[in-house]
Scaffold this active site. Structure first.
Site, PDB file in Angstrom:
ATOM      1  N   CYS A  87       2.268   5.175  -4.327  1.00 13.51           N
ATOM      2  CA  CYS A  87       3.270   4.426  -3.578  1.00 13.51           C
ATOM      3  C   CYS A  87       4.556   5.256  -3.473  1.00 13.51           C
ATOM      4  O   CYS A  87       4.528   6.353  -2.911  1.00 13.51           O
ATOM      5  CB  CYS A  87       3.478   3.044  -4.192  1.00 13.51           C
ATOM      6  SG  CYS A  87       4.301   1.875  -3.059  1.00 13.51           S
ATOM      7  N   HIS A 192      -1.941   1.174  -3.334  1.00 14.74           N
ATOM      8  CA  HIS A 192      -2.090   0.983  -4.774  1.00 14.74           C
ATOM      9  C   HIS A 192      -3.583   1.033  -5.125  1.00 14.74           C
ATOM     10  O   HIS A 192      -4.294   0.049  -4.932  1.00 14.74           O
ATOM     11  CB  HIS A 192      -1.511  -0.369  -5.200  1.00 14.74           C
ATOM     12  CG  HIS A 192      -0.027  -0.414  -5.133  1.00 14.74           C
ATOM     13  ND1 HIS A 192       0.775  -0.090  -6.204  1.00 14.74           N
ATOM     14  CD2 HIS A 192       0.814  -0.745  -4.120  1.00 14.74           C
ATOM     15  CE1 HIS A 192       2.046  -0.225  -5.869  1.00 14.74           C
ATOM     16  NE2 HIS A 192       2.091  -0.612  -4.604  1.00 14.74           N
ATOM     17  N   GLU A 194      -4.982   0.862  -7.947  1.00 13.28           N
ATOM     18  CA  GLU A 194      -5.293  -0.086  -9.013  1.00 13.28           C
ATOM     19  C   GLU A 194      -5.458  -1.510  -8.486  1.00 13.28           C
ATOM     20  O   GLU A 194      -5.993  -2.377  -9.182  1.00 13.28           O
ATOM     21  CB  GLU A 194      -4.208  -0.040 -10.089  1.00 13.28           C
ATOM     22  CG  GLU A 194      -2.885  -0.712  -9.736  1.00 13.28           C
ATOM     23  CD  GLU A 194      -1.952   0.138  -8.901  1.00 13.28           C
ATOM     24  OE1 GLU A 194      -0.796  -0.271  -8.713  1.00 13.28           O
ATOM     25  OE2 GLU A 194      -2.373   1.219  -8.415  1.00 13.28           O
TER      26      GLU A 194
END
Length: 212
Positions: A87, A192, A194
């Site tokens: 990011c 992102h 994750e």
């Protein structure tokens, strides 16, 4: 092997830590540690730089975080440690950020971070939600993945990359928006990983096992 997720108080690291820890365990890729200790960053085998917030604030926080900036730069530039920016952590790799004020970045990827301006006025900014990756160049991080796999984005600014060879993937959002950048031992992801479910976990595991 130690993967250090750099904590400079510019992002929620809990979900990133859990995702990297899970993939490291599944692929026997060593230890994952969230750290604000410059000495740990200096000895880590690979580095992850997350980031949430504005470009100038994140850069100031990183430079003011007790030697973390210098340790990270030395590890990447001089020792060739594999690096992943996520990011705003990806955006900091650019030459310059244009958010609020002109702020020099790390200069690892020649490019500028500017506000997203979709050609379609119906598309909202920030760009938030799922989008399909378009892979521009082959890279080990894409093993097991293909164009059309989706990832989760939350951002209002994006990187315009000067060298097309360093833009590894993009998305369409009222025009082309950079999604993944990279050169040498460095990678950056605007989304992102994750939070990107199967695709994101595969990207994380590929990074953890990548041997540039």
């Amino acid at each position: 092997m130690l993967t250090a997720i750099i904590d400079y108080e510019s992002g929620n690291l809990h979900s990133a830590h859990k995702a990297f820890e899970r993939m490291a365990r599944e692929h026997d890729a060593g230890e994952v540690m969230v750290t604000s200790d410059a000495e740990v960053v200096a000895r880590a085998d690979r580095l992850v730089l997350p980031g949430d917030g504005a470009f100038p604030a994140c850069m100031a926080a990183l430079k003011g975080a007790g030697g973390l900036y210098d340790a990270m730069v030395e590890a990447v530039e001089e020792k060739g440690r594999p690096f992943l920016g996520i990011c705003v952590g990806m955006q900091l790799m650019a030459s310059m950020g244009r958010e609020y004020e002109d702020t020099p970045g790390l200069g690892w990827i020649d490019g500028e971070v500017t506000q997203i301006t979709p050609k379609d006025p119906k598309l909202k900014v920030p760009h938030m939600g799922w989008n399909d990756l378009v892979i521009d160049h082959d890279h080990p991080v894409f093993e097991g993945l293909q164009t059309g796999d989706h990832t989760y984005f939350v951002h209002s600014y994006h990187m315009a990359v000067a060298n097309p060879a360093e833009r590894l993937a993009h998305i369409q959002y009222g025009g082309e928006v950079t999604a993944i950048i990279g050169r040498d031992t460095m990678l950056g992801m605007q989304f992102h990983p994750e939070k990107s479910q199967t695709t994101g976990l595969r990207l994380i595991s590929n990074f953890l096992t990548w041997a540039p």
